[in-house]
Design a protein around this motif. Structure first.
Motif, PDB file in Angstrom:
ATOM      1  N   LYS A 166      59.643  20.609   4.401  1.00 44.06           N
ATOM      2  CA  LYS A 166      59.348  21.414   3.213  1.00 44.06           C
ATOM      3  C   LYS A 166      57.854  21.516   2.926  1.00 44.06           C
ATOM      4  N   ALA A 167      57.065  20.594   3.468  1.00 46.06           N
ATOM      5  CA  ALA A 167      55.612  20.687   3.300  1.00 46.06           C
ATOM      6  C   ALA A 167      55.069  21.984   3.897  1.00 46.06           C
ATOM      7  N   PHE A 168      55.763  22.509   4.908  1.00 40.47           N
ATOM      8  CA  PHE A 168      55.328  23.735   5.577  1.00 40.47           C
ATOM      9  C   PHE A 168      56.229  24.932   5.281  1.00 40.47           C
ATOM     10  N   LEU A 169      57.512  24.667   4.997  1.00 38.38           N
ATOM     11  CA  LEU A 169      58.493  25.751   4.912  1.00 38.38           C
ATOM     12  C   LEU A 169      59.140  25.879   3.536  1.00 38.38           C
ATOM     13  N   TYR A 170      58.527  25.312   2.517  1.00 40.40           N
ATOM     14  CA  TYR A 170      59.058  25.477   1.163  1.00 40.40           C
ATOM     15  C   TYR A 170      57.944  25.496   0.125  1.00 40.40           C
ATOM     16  N   TRP A 171      57.156  24.423   0.081  1.00 40.33           N
ATOM     17  CA  TRP A 171      56.149  24.330  -0.977  1.00 40.33           C
ATOM     18  C   TRP A 171      55.091  25.434  -0.911  1.00 40.33           C
ATOM     19  N   PRO A 172      54.591  25.828   0.260  1.00 37.21           N
ATOM     20  CA  PRO A 172      53.625  26.942   0.266  1.00 37.21           C
ATOM     21  C   PRO A 172      54.229  28.248  -0.253  1.00 37.21           C
ATOM     22  N   GLN A 173      55.510  28.487   0.079  1.00 34.60           N
ATOM     23  CA  GLN A 173      56.172  29.704  -0.389  1.00 34.60           C
ATOM     24  C   GLN A 173      56.451  29.624  -1.891  1.00 34.60           C
ATOM     25  N   LEU A 174      56.822  28.434  -2.361  1.00 36.04           N
ATOM     26  CA  LEU A 174      57.136  28.255  -3.775  1.00 36.04           C
ATOM     27  C   LEU A 174      55.885  28.343  -4.644  1.00 36.04           C
ATOM     28  N   MET A 175      54.840  27.624  -4.268  1.00 31.57           N
ATOM     29  CA  MET A 175      53.667  27.493  -5.123  1.00 31.57           C
ATOM     30  C   MET A 175      52.638  28.597  -4.927  1.00 31.57           C
ATOM     31  N   ALA A 176      52.525  29.106  -3.698  1.00 29.54           N
ATOM     32  CA  ALA A 176      51.484  30.098  -3.414  1.00 29.54           C
ATOM     33  C   ALA A 176      52.037  31.460  -3.020  1.00 29.54           C
ATOM     34  N   GLY A 177      53.361  31.561  -2.879  1.00 27.94           N
ATOM     35  CA  GLY A 177      53.959  32.842  -2.517  1.00 27.94           C
ATOM     36  C   GLY A 177      53.626  33.301  -1.112  1.00 27.94           C
ATOM     37  N   THR A 178      53.314  32.356  -0.225  1.00 26.74           N
ATOM     38  CA  THR A 178      52.966  32.729   1.142  1.00 26.74           C
ATOM     39  C   THR A 178      54.219  33.129   1.926  1.00 26.74           C
ATOM     40  N   ASP A 179      54.004  33.877   2.989  1.00 32.09           N
ATOM     41  CA  ASP A 179      55.112  34.262   3.861  1.00 32.09           C
ATOM     42  C   ASP A 179      55.504  33.082   4.743  1.00 32.09           C
ATOM     43  N   LEU A 180      56.736  33.128   5.218  1.00 33.60           N
ATOM     44  CA  LEU A 180      57.164  32.114   6.172  1.00 33.60           C
ATOM     45  C   LEU A 180      56.361  32.235   7.464  1.00 33.60           C
ATOM     46  N   PRO A 181      56.139  31.124   8.155  1.00 31.03           N
ATOM     47  CA  PRO A 181      55.504  31.210   9.474  1.00 31.03           C
ATOM     48  C   PRO A 181      56.394  31.983  10.445  1.00 31.03           C
ATOM     49  N   SER A 182      55.875  32.242  11.619  1.00 24.62           N
ATOM     50  CA  SER A 182      56.655  32.933  12.647  1.00 24.62           C
ATOM     51  C   SER A 182      57.805  32.043  13.113  1.00 24.62           C
ATOM     52  N   ASP A 183      58.772  32.652  13.795  1.00 23.25           N
ATOM     53  CA  ASP A 183      59.899  31.882  14.327  1.00 23.25           C
ATOM     54  C   ASP A 183      59.412  30.770  15.254  1.00 23.25           C
ATOM     55  N   GLU A 184      58.401  31.084  16.046  1.00 22.81           N
ATOM     56  CA  GLU A 184      57.858  30.079  16.965  1.00 22.81           C
ATOM     57  C   GLU A 184      57.272  28.896  16.193  1.00 22.81           C
ATOM     58  N   GLN A 185      56.550  29.190  15.122  1.00 22.61           N
ATOM     59  CA  GLN A 185      55.966  28.119  14.307  1.00 22.61           C
ATOM     60  C   GLN A 185      57.048  27.314  13.587  1.00 22.61           C
ATOM     61  N   ILE A 186      58.082  28.006  13.102  1.00 21.88           N
ATOM     62  CA  ILE A 186      59.188  27.316  12.430  1.00 21.88           C
ATOM     63  C   ILE A 186      59.858  26.338  13.387  1.00 21.88           C
ATOM     64  N   ASN A 187      60.110  26.801  14.601  1.00 17.30           N
ATOM     65  CA  ASN A 187      60.729  25.923  15.598  1.00 17.30           C
ATOM     66  C   ASN A 187      59.860  24.703  15.869  1.00 17.30           C
ATOM     67  N   LYS A 188      58.552  24.911  15.942  1.00 19.55           N
ATOM     68  CA  LYS A 188      57.641  23.790  16.201  1.00 19.55           C
ATOM     69  C   LYS A 188      57.633  22.808  15.032  1.00 19.55           C
ATOM     70  N   ILE A 189      57.617  23.330  13.812  1.00 18.93           N
ATOM     71  CA  ILE A 189      57.615  22.468  12.625  1.00 18.93           C
ATOM     72  C   ILE A 189      58.863  21.590  12.604  1.00 18.93           C
ATOM     73  N   ILE A 190      60.012  22.194  12.873  1.00 17.36           N
ATOM     74  CA  ILE A 190      61.260  21.432  12.850  1.00 17.36           C
ATOM     75  C   ILE A 190      61.332  20.459  14.022  1.00 17.36           C
ATOM     76  N   ASP A 191      60.911  20.904  15.198  1.00 17.45           N
ATOM     77  CA  ASP A 191      60.911  20.003  16.361  1.00 17.45           C
ATOM     78  C   ASP A 191      59.994  18.806  16.123  1.00 17.45           C
ATOM     79  N   ASP A 192      58.822  19.059  15.548  1.00 20.26           N
ATOM     80  CA  ASP A 192      57.887  17.964  15.268  1.00 20.26           C
ATOM     81  C   ASP A 192      58.464  17.008  14.223  1.00 20.26           C
ATOM     82  N   ALA A 193      59.156  17.570  13.225  1.00 21.35           N
ATOM     83  CA  ALA A 193      59.769  16.725  12.194  1.00 21.35           C
ATOM     84  C   ALA A 193      60.826  15.813  12.810  1.00 21.35           C
ATOM     85  N   VAL A 194      61.634  16.367  13.708  1.00 24.06           N
ATOM     86  CA  VAL A 194      62.660  15.568  14.385  1.00 24.06           C
ATOM     87  C   VAL A 194      62.009  14.488  15.248  1.00 24.06           C
ATOM     88  N   THR A 195      60.952  14.851  15.969  1.00 26.57           N
ATOM     89  CA  THR A 195      60.262  13.885  16.834  1.00 26.57           C
ATOM     90  C   THR A 195      59.685  12.731  16.018  1.00 26.57           C
TER      91      THR A 195
END
Length: 200
Positions: A161-190
């Motif tokens: 959520k540090a990358f895929l929730y709070w920036p969108q909630l607090m700053a209204g930013t767009d979601l990262p690309s699908d590739e970036q989303i996959n990396k964020i989740i993969d890194d979180a799992v690792t």
């Protein structure tokens, strides 16, 4: 939807607009009634006070969270795959525009009023997050190191959520690309597995 229920929803929608624009403290019942196209009397028939209106918005936010299906551990599938699958399934919920609108109103008011924030956590302290059950069952099955499952689930969710929730909630930013989303989740799992992988 019955007329009574529709009017109640119209009032909630109007309150969401008013609270979102000027905050809870400055919000006016007259303005909320006007936005909802109802009389003040009708509004008070549904909600006895401005506080009751705000509580109803919080209830909606919590109810939405409870609707997310709790993941269960599958002993035939790697825990890494299950964590990733659950995270991907959770994304559409936390990125839903209606959810974000509710969350912005509630979060902004909690910043202004910590006492109100504590009320929410007191009311909802037993709510189970989407990963807690999965992680607890994986710990019981020996797939993860024994620990506090709720604490571990919070760590995992926070790293996403540090990358895929709070920036969108607090700053209204767009979601990262699908590739970036996959990396964020993969890194979180690792990172999660580096901490909770059972000792051999």
């Amino acid at each position: 939807m019955k007329l009574k229920d529709r009017k109640r929803q119209d009032i909630l929608d109007a309150a969401l607009v008013e609270f979102g624009e000027i905050g809870f403290a400055a919000a006016r019942i007259n303005r909320i009634a006007e936005l909802a196209s109802v009389s003040k009397r009708t509004l008070y028939n549904h909600f006895e006070s401005k506080e009751a209106l705000f509580d109803a918005i919080i209830d909606k936010l919590l109810a939405d969270a409870r609707c997310f299906q709790i993941a269960e551990h599958d002993p035939e599938t790697s825990i890494e795959s299950q964590l990733r699958k659950t995270a991907m399934a959770y994304l559409p919920f936390i990125e839903d525009s209606n959810h974000l609108a509710l969350a912005r109103v509630v979060t902004s008011e909690f910043i202004r009023n910590p006492k109100m924030s504590r009320r929410l956590f007191e009311r909802d302290r037993v709510r189970q997050g989407p990963f807690t059950n999965l992680i607890a069952e994986a710990m019981q099955a020996g797939k993860l190191k024994q620990a506090d499952a709720g604490y571990a689930a919070t760590q995992f969710m926070a790293s996403i959520k540090a990358f895929l929730y709070w920036p969108q909630l607090m700053a209204g930013t767009d979601l990262p690309s699908d590739e970036q989303i996959n990396k964020i989740i993969d890194d979180a799992v690792t990172m999660f597995m580096a901490l909770y992988k059972p000792d051999k």
